[in-house]
Enzyme design. Sequence first.
Site, PDB file in Angstrom:
ATOM      1  N   SER A 155     -26.915 -23.537  21.041  1.00 26.94           N
ATOM      2  CA  SER A 155     -26.847 -22.220  21.000  1.00 26.94           C
ATOM      3  C   SER A 155     -25.732 -21.486  20.471  1.00 26.94           C
ATOM      4  O   SER A 155     -24.787 -21.948  20.086  1.00 26.94           O
ATOM      5  CB  SER A 155     -26.887 -21.676  22.514  1.00 26.94           C
ATOM      6  OG  SER A 155     -25.612 -21.690  23.151  1.00 26.94           O
ATOM      7  N   LYS A 156     -25.738 -20.225  19.947  1.00 24.94           N
ATOM      8  CA  LYS A 156     -24.676 -19.471  19.439  1.00 24.94           C
ATOM      9  C   LYS A 156     -23.261 -19.614  20.340  1.00 24.94           C
ATOM     10  O   LYS A 156     -22.206 -19.660  19.724  1.00 24.94           O
ATOM     11  CB  LYS A 156     -24.859 -18.049  19.457  1.00 24.94           C
ATOM     12  CG  LYS A 156     -24.038 -17.167  18.817  1.00 24.94           C
ATOM     13  CD  LYS A 156     -24.465 -15.796  18.562  1.00 24.94           C
ATOM     14  CE  LYS A 156     -23.333 -14.775  17.823  1.00 24.94           C
ATOM     15  NZ  LYS A 156     -22.226 -14.506  18.831  1.00 24.94           N
ATOM     16  N   ARG A 157     -23.656 -19.627  21.604  1.00 27.27           N
ATOM     17  CA  ARG A 157     -22.280 -19.615  22.527  1.00 27.27           C
ATOM     18  C   ARG A 157     -21.666 -21.060  22.252  1.00 27.27           C
ATOM     19  O   ARG A 157     -20.468 -21.268  22.270  1.00 27.27           O
ATOM     20  CB  ARG A 157     -22.693 -19.599  24.040  1.00 27.27           C
ATOM     21  CG  ARG A 157     -22.064 -18.363  24.699  1.00 27.27           C
ATOM     22  CD  ARG A 157     -22.506 -18.179  25.789  1.00 27.27           C
ATOM     23  NE  ARG A 157     -23.974 -17.699  25.928  1.00 27.27           N
ATOM     24  CZ  ARG A 157     -24.840 -18.329  26.920  1.00 27.27           C
ATOM     25  NH1 ARG A 157     -24.495 -19.281  27.653  1.00 27.27           N
ATOM     26  NH2 ARG A 157     -26.233 -18.143  26.434  1.00 27.27           N
TER      27      ARG A 157
END
Length: 521
Positions: free
Chosen positions: A276-278
């Site tokens: 994910s972007k995180r």
Amino acid sequence: MSTQQVRVRFAPSPTGPLHMGGVRTALFNYLFAKKHNGTFVLRIEDTDSRRFVPGAEQYIVDALAWCGILPNEGILSDGTPASTPSDQNPYAPYRQSERKSIYKEYALRLISTGHAYYAFDAPEELDNMRKEAEQNGQTFVYDSVLRKRTSNSLLLSEEETAQRLQEGNDWVIRFKIPEDTTVAMDDLIRGSMHVHTHTLDDKVLWKAQDGLPTYHLANVVDDYLMQITHVIRGEEWLPSLPLHYLLYGAFGWETARPQFAHVPLLLKPDGKGKLSKRDGDRLGFPVFPLEWSGSDGETATGYRESGYFAEAFVNLIALLGWNPGTEQELFSLEELVEAFSLERVHKSGARFNPEKAKWFNEQYLRTYPQERLLELYLPILASHNVNTTGEKAGKVLSLIKNRASFVHDFWDLSYYFFQPPTSYDEQMKKKFITEQTPDIIHHVKQTLSACSPFEATHIGNALTTLITDKQWKTGQVMNTLRLTLVGKGTGPGVAEIIEVIGKEDTANRLDKALKQWFDET
Ligand code: GLU
């Protein structure tokens, strides 16, 4: 493979920037199409107006163009608007929002054949049923059991149904999942699969409120109308496959049903779950091809802006979930087309390794022609007010490029070739600068001034002779020179540095260091 012309599509929804996993799906479609001399269509699935994000479609187009994954039908990279249907092109338009008028007819066709029904449940009623189910420890599913309790055309008389349809537009058309049936499905990557219909729910196909289809209906109808032969998409769509099979069956389109291939998820570099972007923010790597700045203030870094070459990015995503069956890791797009097959796409998730991603860029950087790199290097030098010759820049580039991961590393790796050090590493100073240093430096200066041609091999030999004659320690002398010329303990060989800096500048730097450390002139 049949003799039918291969037609594949990448069908993203413009709900935000395209994740690198999405680019990989597009790439696999592109490679498959090219390999089979087929057609690669870009279709935009924008029927969910609540999730529509301005700029996302342009982002998709730009990202694919940067990667060189160019669609040959649909929304094209030059921004050509989807054309209208014509004899030459019966498939257009390619934005589902522009195809709005098509879908209702298909939803109604399913009603008339008994495969779908009108549902009139108000949102509050559904909410209450959901709460009730939760209170009883169950999950709420709109299925063959529940539809016997809701307000829908299966339970109402024809007159009542007609009246409800006229009264408002709060109704939807739902697919009627057949009871007690097993759906047998095939996937080119996963093989055959079976799902019993009691696990499926009566998905909404079309909504009167906005006159728009949901993803499932629009997707299946368009794949059919656009004569798509292979659906290559992310694993997250696997749970939708039974419904899609049932829809093909309900429409009587079994023989036109595309073959499916669900490609594996990209997994976090560490731990479990989807990349994910995180993860990117946490571990410092991009998960999007291009930089993004949304109108909601959301921003993301891109591979392009982080210094990745498009070729390296394409190469690295190709190997996430696919392998060529050989040791080869570096592939141009043409070589990927040649080597690609869906049979070699893995079933299990592909763990993303940011270090390996960087490695790919390094490999491309090492092999690019000198002129191409020089074109990128010269503006960097100019931006630091360096006035130099192409010849010197070229020599420096040859010395440092194998130490760089990105073009933007060039300056940090090479500034000292163009300007003398302004400070000296304290640790090195302590270790190597002794009372013997002035003597060393004087003799080195003498040796260098006599050195001709002023070229690294000669310089190296001359220094070695001097060190041997004087019975100095090589490490001591070389580190002293490195410190005076570079200011720190990094960089290519000392003789190479001396050659490029030149006789005069080398002498000046030696004098400067002596002056600073021993107050000598
Ligand atoms: N619109 C879907 C998406 O956003 C397409 C899924 C499919 O390829 O069927 O990924």
